[in-house]
Design an enzyme around this catalytic site. Structure first.
Site, PDB file in Angstrom:
ATOM      1  CB  SER A 104      -1.035  -0.004   0.987  1.00 29.97           C
ATOM      2  OG  SER A 104      -1.162   1.511   1.591  1.00 29.97           O
ATOM      3  CE1 TYR A 143      -2.999  -0.078   4.486  1.00 25.82           C
ATOM      4  CE2 TYR A 143      -3.058  -2.397   5.413  1.00 25.82           C
ATOM      5  CZ  TYR A 143      -3.335  -1.100   4.379  1.00 25.82           C
ATOM      6  OH  TYR A 143      -3.412  -1.355   3.729  1.00 25.82           O
ATOM      7  CE  LYS A 175      -1.103  -3.955   3.327  1.00 24.54           C
ATOM      8  NZ  LYS A 175      -1.985  -5.286   2.624  1.00 24.54           N
TER       9      LYS A 175
HETATM   10  C1  WQD Z   1      -8.948  10.046   1.042  1.00 19.44           C
HETATM   11  C2  WQD Z   1      -9.334  11.433   1.056  1.00 19.44           C
HETATM   12  C3  WQD Z   1     -10.003  12.319   3.261  1.00 19.44           C
HETATM   13  C4  WQD Z   1     -13.562   9.954   3.860  1.00 19.44           C
HETATM   14  C5  WQD Z   1      -6.837   5.364   2.736  1.00 19.44           C
HETATM   15  C6  WQD Z   1      -5.653   4.136   3.486  1.00 19.44           C
HETATM   16  C7  WQD Z   1      -4.946   3.701   2.658  1.00 19.44           C
HETATM   17  C8  WQD Z   1      -5.983   2.652   1.288  1.00 19.44           C
HETATM   18  C9  WQD Z   1      -7.065   4.208   0.777  1.00 19.44           C
HETATM   19  C10 WQD Z   1      -5.598   0.471   2.408  1.00 19.44           C
HETATM   20  C11 WQD Z   1      -8.985  12.018   1.711  1.00 19.44           C
HETATM   21  C12 WQD Z   1     -10.816  12.126   2.427  1.00 19.44           C
HETATM   22  C13 WQD Z   1     -12.423  10.437   2.805  1.00 19.44           C
HETATM   23  C14 WQD Z   1     -14.390  11.186   4.287  1.00 19.44           C
HETATM   24  C15 WQD Z   1     -13.065  12.912   3.891  1.00 19.44           C
HETATM   25  N1  WQD Z   1      -6.469   1.857   1.675  1.00 19.44           N
HETATM   26  N2  WQD Z   1     -12.175  11.726   3.067  1.00 19.44           N
HETATM   27  N3  WQD Z   1     -13.845  12.368   4.285  1.00 19.44           N
HETATM   28  O1  WQD Z   1      -6.995   8.310   3.815  1.00 19.44           O
HETATM   29  O2  WQD Z   1      -5.715   7.910   1.266  1.00 19.44           O
HETATM   30  O3  WQD Z   1      -6.046   5.929   1.686  1.00 19.44           O
HETATM   31  O4  WQD Z   1      -7.776   4.402   1.757  1.00 19.44           O
HETATM   32  O5  WQD Z   1      -4.737  -0.050   1.406  1.00 19.44           O
HETATM   33  O6  WQD Z   1      -3.798   3.019   2.864  1.00 19.44           O
HETATM   34  O7  WQD Z   1      -4.957   4.850   4.479  1.00 19.44           O
HETATM   35  O8  WQD Z   1      -8.193   7.305   1.659  1.00 19.44           O
HETATM   36  O9  WQD Z   1     -10.624   8.175   1.352  1.00 19.44           O
HETATM   37  O10 WQD Z   1      -9.912   7.241   3.299  1.00 19.44           O
HETATM   38  O11 WQD Z   1      -9.660   9.265   2.099  1.00 19.44           O
HETATM   39  O12 WQD Z   1     -12.798  14.241   3.676  1.00 19.44           O
HETATM   40  O13 WQD Z   1     -15.542  11.132   4.803  1.00 19.44           O
HETATM   41  O14 WQD Z   1     -10.585  11.454   1.260  1.00 19.44           O
HETATM   42  O15 WQD Z   1      -8.511  13.959   4.092  1.00 19.44           O
HETATM   43  O16 WQD Z   1      -8.498  13.243   1.619  1.00 19.44           O
HETATM   44  P1  WQD Z   1      -6.643   7.696   2.238  1.00 19.44           P
HETATM   45  P2  WQD Z   1      -9.154   7.964   2.461  1.00 19.44           P
END
Ligand code: WQD
Length: 359
Positions: A131, A155, A159
């Site tokens: 990841s 997490y 990884k």
């Molecule tokens: C994306 C953007 C949030 C939810 C995570 C894991 C990573 C991978 C993918 C496994 C960010 C914003 C999100 C919400 C928001 N998973 N957001 N409101 O954090 O980049 O990655 O998922 O491998 O390991 O860390 O993805 O979809 O959580 O966030 O504003 O309700 O959307 O701040 O900018 P992230 P995400």
């Protein structure tokens, strides 16, 4: 036709990868404990795949932490696999902060268990689901594979730990090329694939992302707001150092990701003992507000939102430099944000309760 073990084969990326490998003519054993997935996903995979594929997928309920389950999987595969794709693991950043030992148990001890079983059964070709979280807060955008591995949550630490385990295994052969591979130093062929943000669904709308409980990721949450299951999206921060103030990420269609796994397998099968480390992303970032707008256009629904405080641990910007995957695999992510939203919406609209929906 190759014989492949897929751990976590019933999961979001696992099920889409099973479909791509079946369509490519391969024979699979999917091992899954269904703790965070449903066997229904693999029944759907068979419904979508060509009829002849039905005889080429066997499903085994089992946990990678159980040596007997792994022995069963290898014997179900006729005692010999040409490769293993290792998806099985826990993947929620929030949950990993609350339950770090569960993550070290499943993701690290489970992976170690799998590697021991592979050695026992003379299989030394592995594609590992890593990841972009291993990069933590990147210093440079876009992020190349040479960027420091500096995870900032349990997490990501797990990884990175499995990546190191694989590097130590691979180095027992690559550095000693002068020494002929032996039982103690088999010719490992390894690909560590660092996913950015996997989203979307198979265009049939029959398989897709099925998070347990309230989604922590943006795409499934936006989908549920569009469907009216949740009142509004909370956007974590409007004051990031980005053009519109909201977080930017590199979203990649799950079908592109699945095809990237097939390309990685083919590169390993046709190559020398080696370890590849590759970013699987599009190299294109989209902000939260851009995703909301694209989803509204694709679904024809509105996605109400409100700005709230930043989420602890979030980085403002995460975008891949995917060029190494292009060079090593001849693979690039092809599907754009509109297709990600369209396909994700087709799945969500027809499966309000995920695989627990009827139909
Ligand atoms: C994306 C953007 C949030 C939810 C995570 C894991 C990573 C991978 C993918 C496994 C960010 C914003 C999100 C919400 C928001 N998973 N957001 N409101 O954090 O980049 O990655 O998922 O491998 O390991 O860390 O993805 O979809 O959580 O966030 O504003 O309700 O959307 O701040 O900018 P992230 P995400």
């Amino acid at each position: 036709m190759a014989n492949v073990l897929i751990t976590g084969g019933a999961g979001f990326i696992g099920s889409h990868t099973c479909l791509v490998l079946l369509e490519a003519g391969h024979q699979l054993v999917a091992l899954d404990n269904f703790a965070t997935s449903s066997p229904e996903s693999l029944r759907r995979v068979l419904a979508i795949a060509p009829p002849a594929a039905k005889a080429r997928l066997r499903v085994l309920e089992g946990d990678i932490r159980d040596p007997l389950a792994l022995d069963q999987a290898f014997s179900l595969g006729g005692g010999r696999f040409d490769a293993v794709i290792h998806f099985a693991g826990l993947k929620s950043v929030d949950q990993s902060v609350r339950e770090p030992l569960s993550y070290w148990d499943v993701n690290v001890a489970g992976s170690r268990n799998l590697l021991s079983a592979m050695i026992k059964h003379h299989c030394h070709t592995l594609v590992f689901s890593s990841s972009a979280t291993v990069y933590g807060h990147p210093h440079h955008i876009p992020i190349a594979e040479s960027a420091p591995v500096q995870p900032i949550n349990p997490y990501g630490h797990t990884k990175a730990a499995v990546e190191q385990m694989l590097a130590d295994l691979a180095s027992t052969v690559i550095e000693n090329q002068a020494v002929a591979p032996s039982a103690e130093r088999p010719p490992w062929r390894i690909a560590r694939l660092r996913y950015f943000n996997p989203v979307g669904a198979h265009p049939s709308g029959r398989i897709g992302e099925d998070p347990l409980g309230p989604p922590s990721n943006l795409f499934p949450f936006v989908s549920q707001v569009a469907l009216g299951q949740r009142p509004a999206l909370r956007i974590f921060g409007a004051d990031w150092p980005t053009p519109d103030g909201t977080g930017i990420r590199d979203y990649i269609h799950v079908m592109d990701l699945a095809e990237g796994h097939l390309a990685a397998l083919e590169a390993l099968w046709n190559g020398p003992a080696q370890m590849l480390t590759l970013n699987l992303g599009r190299g294109r970032g989209y902000s939260v507000l851009e995703v909301v707008k694209a989803f509204e256009q694709a679904s024809g629904r509105s996605v109400p939102f409100q700005f709230v405080a930043r989420r602890p641990g979030d980085a403002p910007w995460s975008v891949a430099d995917p060029s190494e995957a292009g060079r090593q695999l001849g693979w690039w992510a092809r599907r754009d944000l509109e297709e990600m939203c369209r396909d994700g919406w087709a799945w969500q609209r027809s499966h309000p309760q995920g695989y627990r929906s009827v139909g």
